[in-house]
Design a protein around this motif. Structure first.
Motif, PDB file in Angstrom:
ATOM      1  N   LEU A  17      37.865  -8.789  32.024  1.00  0.00           N
ATOM      2  CA  LEU A  17      37.021 -10.068  32.669  1.00  0.00           C
ATOM      3  C   LEU A  17      36.124 -10.602  31.535  1.00  0.00           C
ATOM      4  O   LEU A  17      35.874 -11.829  31.551  1.00  0.00           O
ATOM      5  CB  LEU A  17      36.176  -9.599  33.899  1.00  0.00           C
ATOM      6  CG  LEU A  17      37.018  -9.391  35.091  1.00  0.00           C
ATOM      7  CD1 LEU A  17      36.226  -8.757  36.232  1.00  0.00           C
ATOM      8  CD2 LEU A  17      37.933 -10.341  35.578  1.00  0.00           C
ATOM      9  N   ASN A  58      46.047 -12.169  32.347  1.00  0.00           N
ATOM     10  CA  ASN A  58      44.749 -12.242  33.024  1.00  0.00           C
ATOM     11  C   ASN A  58      44.464 -13.645  33.324  1.00  0.00           C
ATOM     12  O   ASN A  58      43.968 -13.819  34.795  1.00  0.00           O
ATOM     13  CB  ASN A  58      43.582 -12.102  31.958  1.00  0.00           C
ATOM     14  CG  ASN A  58      43.535 -10.709  31.625  1.00  0.00           C
ATOM     15  OD1 ASN A  58      43.806  -9.788  32.454  1.00  0.00           O
ATOM     16  ND2 ASN A  58      43.190 -10.155  30.313  1.00  0.00           N
ATOM     17  N   TYR A  59      44.912 -14.817  32.914  1.00  0.00           N
ATOM     18  CA  TYR A  59      44.642 -16.178  33.528  1.00  0.00           C
ATOM     19  C   TYR A  59      45.533 -16.212  34.689  1.00  0.00           C
ATOM     20  O   TYR A  59      45.005 -16.780  35.849  1.00  0.00           O
ATOM     21  CB  TYR A  59      45.211 -17.273  32.560  1.00  0.00           C
ATOM     22  CG  TYR A  59      44.348 -17.292  31.555  1.00  0.00           C
ATOM     23  CD1 TYR A  59      42.992 -16.791  31.268  1.00  0.00           C
ATOM     24  CD2 TYR A  59      44.517 -18.503  30.350  1.00  0.00           C
ATOM     25  CE1 TYR A  59      42.401 -16.950  30.265  1.00  0.00           C
ATOM     26  CE2 TYR A  59      43.740 -18.736  29.275  1.00  0.00           C
ATOM     27  CZ  TYR A  59      42.598 -18.011  29.199  1.00  0.00           C
ATOM     28  OH  TYR A  59      41.813 -17.988  28.036  1.00  0.00           O
ATOM     29  N   GLU A  62      44.068 -14.244  37.621  1.00  0.00           N
ATOM     30  CA  GLU A  62      42.755 -14.793  38.176  1.00  0.00           C
ATOM     31  C   GLU A  62      43.336 -15.871  39.081  1.00  0.00           C
ATOM     32  O   GLU A  62      42.251 -16.243  40.054  1.00  0.00           O
ATOM     33  CB  GLU A  62      41.990 -15.401  36.770  1.00  0.00           C
ATOM     34  CG  GLU A  62      40.420 -15.823  37.228  1.00  0.00           C
ATOM     35  CD  GLU A  62      39.619 -14.528  38.113  1.00  0.00           C
ATOM     36  OE1 GLU A  62      38.847 -15.033  38.608  1.00  0.00           O
ATOM     37  OE2 GLU A  62      39.867 -13.424  37.738  1.00  0.00           O
ATOM     38  N   ARG A  66      41.770 -16.424  42.914  1.00  0.00           N
ATOM     39  CA  ARG A  66      41.158 -17.207  43.444  1.00  0.00           C
ATOM     40  C   ARG A  66      41.718 -18.021  44.453  1.00  0.00           C
ATOM     41  O   ARG A  66      41.202 -18.845  44.815  1.00  0.00           O
ATOM     42  CB  ARG A  66      40.545 -18.211  42.231  1.00  0.00           C
ATOM     43  CG  ARG A  66      39.829 -17.617  41.112  1.00  0.00           C
ATOM     44  CD  ARG A  66      39.170 -18.644  40.275  1.00  0.00           C
ATOM     45  NE  ARG A  66      38.359 -18.081  39.279  1.00  0.00           N
ATOM     46  CZ  ARG A  66      37.431 -19.048  38.285  1.00  0.00           C
ATOM     47  NH1 ARG A  66      37.536 -20.354  38.478  1.00  0.00           N
ATOM     48  NH2 ARG A  66      36.969 -18.048  37.413  1.00  0.00           N
TER      49      ARG A  66
END
Length: 336
Positions: A17, A58-59, A62, A66
């Protein structure tokens, strides 16, 4: 876009993170757009954005965390399955949804169950209309489905707990199933704030007559749609693990013809009531109140689920069925 899931990599740790904090949110949005709308793979996105493939993973992860990306399973694909059509013809169902079993899950357990509950979670909102009153059963299957339900508000929806509460160390008490579904569907939640099983019939009767409880019981009788599971009648049954019936009692009722469990109440292979001694101390929906709904979605997955599913269908408790190929084939074999 019918998808059963997207390989977005492993869960991020604290170090990951820290590495992926972008200068602004446009990095997440750009990666998600390239992946889901433009159809680029992760290596192509990494090259386009001049970042590492690990950063792309990771993007994307994420963006989903969200809530910016919602993966939707198109239930029409599974409703058009040959086995689904056969189930509707043979059992008189309005619709059926048949999900392929996980090929690395030969016993039809956790992975295949997760597939069915995921598909059912995507299907349920499409079976609801403004003003519906949805009654909710309990158990691991219903809870797992509720966890996977996308946030899909249905106007003027009421979600109603069908049976009283029972301490559930297993994590899927009736009130939890109901409240989670209500939250995801944006509906008013009516919980039944009483124990499922009382110590005596007299206490059950007295508590049922309390004005607040009386109103809640009257509300559950007004449900026009339901979502339910039908439990097994073996030693590992939900009603045994939750202490409603002992393993010996369940074996005795099984010998008398019990084939399934709906909202804590036993039914035989034809879907008719097998009255257990504990029922006179229970507070919740009756079997008669569970029949004849505008829509009743049964979620059936896992070993040993064909027999109780068939019993529930024969008893008039089911209009729509979400299941796996393995259970579907077993149901068709049992009918012939």
């Amino acid at each position: 876009m019918p998808l059963s899931g997207v390989p977005l990599g492993k869960t991020k740790g604290a170090a990951d993170l820290a590495r992926v904090q972008p200068r602004d949110d446009t990095h997440f949005v750009e990666a998600a757009w390239l992946y889901y709308h433009d159809g680029l793979n992760q290596n192509e996105i990494a090259e386009r954005m001049r970042i590492s493939r690990a950063s792309v993973v990771n993007y994307l992860s994420e963006a989903r965390a969200r809530g910016w990306v919602l993966v939707h399973l198109d239930s029409d694909v599974f409703c058009g399955h040959r086995l689904a059509a056969e189930l509707c013809t043979v059992y008189g169902l309005a619709e059926a949804l048949v999900v392929p079993d996980d090929p690395v899950d030969p016993d039809g357990t956790a992975a295949s169950v997760a597939r069915v509950t995921r598909a059912a979670a995507d299907w349920l909102p499409r079976l609801l209309e403004p003003g519906d009153r949805l009654g909710v059963s309990w158990g691991a299957t219903v809870y797992q489905m509720a966890q996977q339900l996308p946030n899909t508000p249905v106007p003027d929806l009421t979600v109603i707990q069908l049976l009283g509460s029972r301490p559930a160390a297993l994590g899927f008490a009736a009130e939890a199933c109901t409240s989670m579904l209500a939250q995801r569907l944006g509906g008013q939640c009516i919980n039944l704030h009483v124990p499922l099983v009382l110590s005596s019939k007299a206490l059950r009767d007295a508590l049922s007559d309390e004005p607040v409880v009386h109103d809640q019981l009257r509300a559950l009788a007004t449900c026009n749609k339901t979502v339910l599971a039908c439990g097994t009648c073996d030693a590992d049954a939900h009603v045994v693990r939750s202490g409603i019936l002992s393993a010996q009692s369940m074996a005795d009722y099984r010998a008398k013809g019990a084939a399934g469990v709906i909202c804590g109440r036993l039914i035989d292979g034809a879907g008719q009531s097998v009255v257990a001694d504990v029922e006179e101390r229970m507070i919740g929906v009756s079997l008669d109140q569970m029949r004849g709904k505008d829509m009743a979605l049964l979620v059936a997955a896992g070993p040993g689920r064909a027999e109780p599913a068939q019993a529930a269908i024969k008893g008039g408790f089911v209009t729509h069925l979400a299941t796996s190929t393995r259970v579907a084939r077993e149901l068709l074999e049992m009918k012939t």
